[in-house]
Design an enzyme around this catalytic site. Sequence first.
Site, PDB file in Angstrom:
ATOM      1  N   HIS B  19      32.061 -34.881 -14.125  1.00  0.00           N
ATOM      2  CA  HIS B  19      32.040 -33.368 -14.751  1.00  0.00           C
ATOM      3  C   HIS B  19      30.965 -32.434 -13.981  1.00  0.00           C
ATOM      4  CE1 HIS B  19      33.075 -30.737 -18.384  1.00  0.00           C
ATOM      5  NE2 HIS B  19      32.702 -29.843 -17.422  1.00  0.00           N
ATOM      6  N   HIS B  21      30.295 -28.219 -12.816  1.00  0.00           N
ATOM      7  CA  HIS B  21      30.544 -26.788 -12.158  1.00  0.00           C
ATOM      8  C   HIS B  21      29.701 -26.516 -10.907  1.00  0.00           C
ATOM      9  CE1 HIS B  21      32.943 -26.085 -15.990  1.00  0.00           C
ATOM     10  NE2 HIS B  21      32.037 -27.067 -16.530  1.00  0.00           N
ATOM     11  N   LYS B 102      42.534 -30.295 -15.417  1.00  0.00           N
ATOM     12  CA  LYS B 102      41.654 -29.809 -16.478  1.00  0.00           C
ATOM     13  C   LYS B 102      42.226 -28.928 -17.482  1.00  0.00           C
ATOM     14  CE  LYS B 102      37.874 -29.305 -18.839  1.00  0.00           C
ATOM     15  NZ  LYS B 102      36.420 -29.066 -18.455  1.00  0.00           N
ATOM     16  N   HIS B 139      38.689 -30.346 -22.203  1.00  0.00           N
ATOM     17  CA  HIS B 139      37.562 -29.978 -22.933  1.00  0.00           C
ATOM     18  C   HIS B 139      37.972 -29.834 -24.480  1.00  0.00           C
ATOM     19  CE1 HIS B 139      34.491 -26.850 -23.787  1.00  0.00           C
ATOM     20  NE2 HIS B 139      34.973 -26.643 -24.792  1.00  0.00           N
ATOM     21  N   HIS B 179      32.557 -34.271 -22.255  1.00  0.00           N
ATOM     22  CA  HIS B 179      31.183 -33.847 -22.789  1.00  0.00           C
ATOM     23  C   HIS B 179      31.432 -33.994 -24.570  1.00  0.00           C
ATOM     24  CE1 HIS B 179      33.796 -30.384 -23.344  1.00  0.00           C
ATOM     25  NE2 HIS B 179      33.639 -29.873 -22.154  1.00  0.00           N
ATOM     26  N   ASP B 249      28.490 -32.061 -17.053  1.00  0.00           N
ATOM     27  CA  ASP B 249      28.934 -30.534 -17.320  1.00  0.00           C
ATOM     28  C   ASP B 249      27.605 -29.762 -16.978  1.00  0.00           C
ATOM     29  OD1 ASP B 249      30.420 -28.463 -18.315  1.00  0.00           O
ATOM     30  OD2 ASP B 249      29.836 -28.896 -20.345  1.00  0.00           O
TER      31      ASP B 249
END
Lengths: 356, 356
Positions: B19, B21, B102, B139, B179, B249
């Site tokens: 995970h 970004h 996602k 999420h 997360h 994350d």
Amino acid sequence: MTTNTDATTITLPWASDFHCHLRQGPMMETVTPMVEQGGVRTVLAMPNLTPPLTTADMAVEYGKSLQKLAPDVHFILTLYLNPKLTPDEIKKAAASGITAVKVYPSGVTTNSEWGVLDFKAYYPTFSAMQDAGMVLCLHGECPSDASKGICILNAEERFLSTLRELHQEFPRLRIVLEHATTKAAVDCVKSLGETVACTITAHHLYITIDDWAGHPHHFCKPVAKYPHDRDALREVVKSGHPRFFLGSDSAPHPRSAKQGEKPAAGVFTTPVLIPLMVSLFESMGCLDKLEGFISSHGRKFYGLSEKPSGSITLTRAPFKVPTMYTIAGSDQGDGGATVVPFMAETEIPWSITRTE
Amino acid sequence: MTTNTDATTITLPWASDFHCHLRQGPMMETVTPMVEQGGVRTVLAMPNLTPPLTTADMAVEYGKSLQKLAPDVHFILTLYLNPKLTPDEIKKAAASGITAVKVYPSGVTTNSEWGVLDFKAYYPTFSAMQDAGMVLCLHGECPSDASKGICILNAEERFLSTLRELHQEFPRLRIVLEHATTKAAVDCVKSLGETVACTITAHHLYITIDDWAGHPHHFCKPVAKYPHDRDALREVVKSGHPRFFLGSDSAPHPRSAKQGEKPAAGVFTTPVLIPLMVSLFESMGCLDKLEGFISSHGRKFYGLSEKPSGSITLTRAPFKVPTMYTIAGSDQGDGGATVVPFMAETEIPWSITRTE
């Protein structure tokens, strides 16, 4: 309180704020005159200066500085609990007109590094305060300690056993649990005797944790908590409980200290305090409980005359809260030091339009 | 994992981060090459760009941009769940090598304004994903709603019933609860079947709510919670549970977006990820569980080869995490745009000293 027939104006006594940070130096010069602007003429001034107000003489001197800046305001003076506050110093403080002693557990908020680690060590002081008729103001949080499971979310609830013990040990000592933020604290204070009261801030009646996460101007200690906690604060206020009253904990910091790597804790409500309260009480449908909360409950608990002279009139005339205020002695404009009020740039439905 | 006799070096396979970004534009150019710097060569890239990656073609194009910046890294591509993801588009995505979809509930974090309001509306899509062998990444937070008592503290726990329903409805669909931050989430995932896994970030293993209150560089969604929640994350990692693995994350934002009136949510761990993990696992006394957590558990769940080629060697040679990194194309120095890593300016006991 008098309201006109179509409720476009409300007249109230000047309000009393039983917990306010007026700071020192240029910030003090900036915010102290704003006390009246916010509709308040009785204000309990916090002693967590640098250095803290640890002796009667220091507090008296501080009171003089404040009085010069706002001659019509009644400043209630306080001392920061510390080893110098022997029973003799308490007697002297009471004789000097100092009303209350503030207790900060060590390390829980701004300038609390001189705070208390062991309450029992101060029992002789509390006993002297009880005899002298002084008020004990508690920042009711335990210091965070992950190994004990204590964090800023349960620090207030974990402190309540200390409040109960102090009340049991000193039943005649007037104690104020300040800036309650949880249902647990509300329930605890309600369960205790007539000598235990509780202040609630304006901002904790407005916000929850979601409002300060990612919004440093809403960050303060104790932190705003769950929706059900805010509900409990609102409910006890709506009930008109006489031992719950306004203590804004207005705590200005320069904008630069709020917007940076480690934002300082504190929400600044002084210049808009009573308009905020009128707007909220109207939205909660309990304007009939407003005067008790912002004035008479606290005045009675502190032994003040129940109605101060003069009045403020608010009109349903929306005003936009300023983006920021310039700090005294600083340049105007972007280059100057500023302080940002709660709800900056938002519109509040009521404004103060007349004072007497 | 091989450690030398006096445990001054540790050799591990290149890690996998399920995970991450990696953004777009200059931020992408800045952080993508840092993936390897942090000890990672397999990375699942999040699709919440502007605009989000809503079609197979968009994801494939994004993958090419990433690959150019880090030719040796294996990028696992994802799509942002949205109405364009019909069962036919899912088939096309799977055929294009896209691994996961996602889901963001609407409004819970950065670029989630296109997120999902009604999971049932997507059941045909989930069914197609199950048949195509794709992974659903969640999420796992409900949108805050004070009237329902939902806030950022219980948003994850309130989401768990949705996770249970999805698993019951699509038992062969591989689902990752991303997360996790609470004991409730850990317990829930443990109780579910072999097709449900859970990622944990580096920062949630380190911090609690006290660390992000008043510290915007530690602020992310979901927020770090109570000490007992962090304990639960640490315990499941120490237990070596095979359905729990690393998803950092890591979520870089320009420093200016983190330090201001409304700090963006996200903690940036990419460049220091595996040194952070080694240091933490050592302090928890469970270095024997490290390789599973940072590599093999996730690889197995995602159906990758269990051991990637090559290795990284860490040495017990403390290094100081940089204050900030300059964003590509920006001027060097104070005037330039920068990004601040987790634990900036603190010393981490282990550093990567050799890669193969």
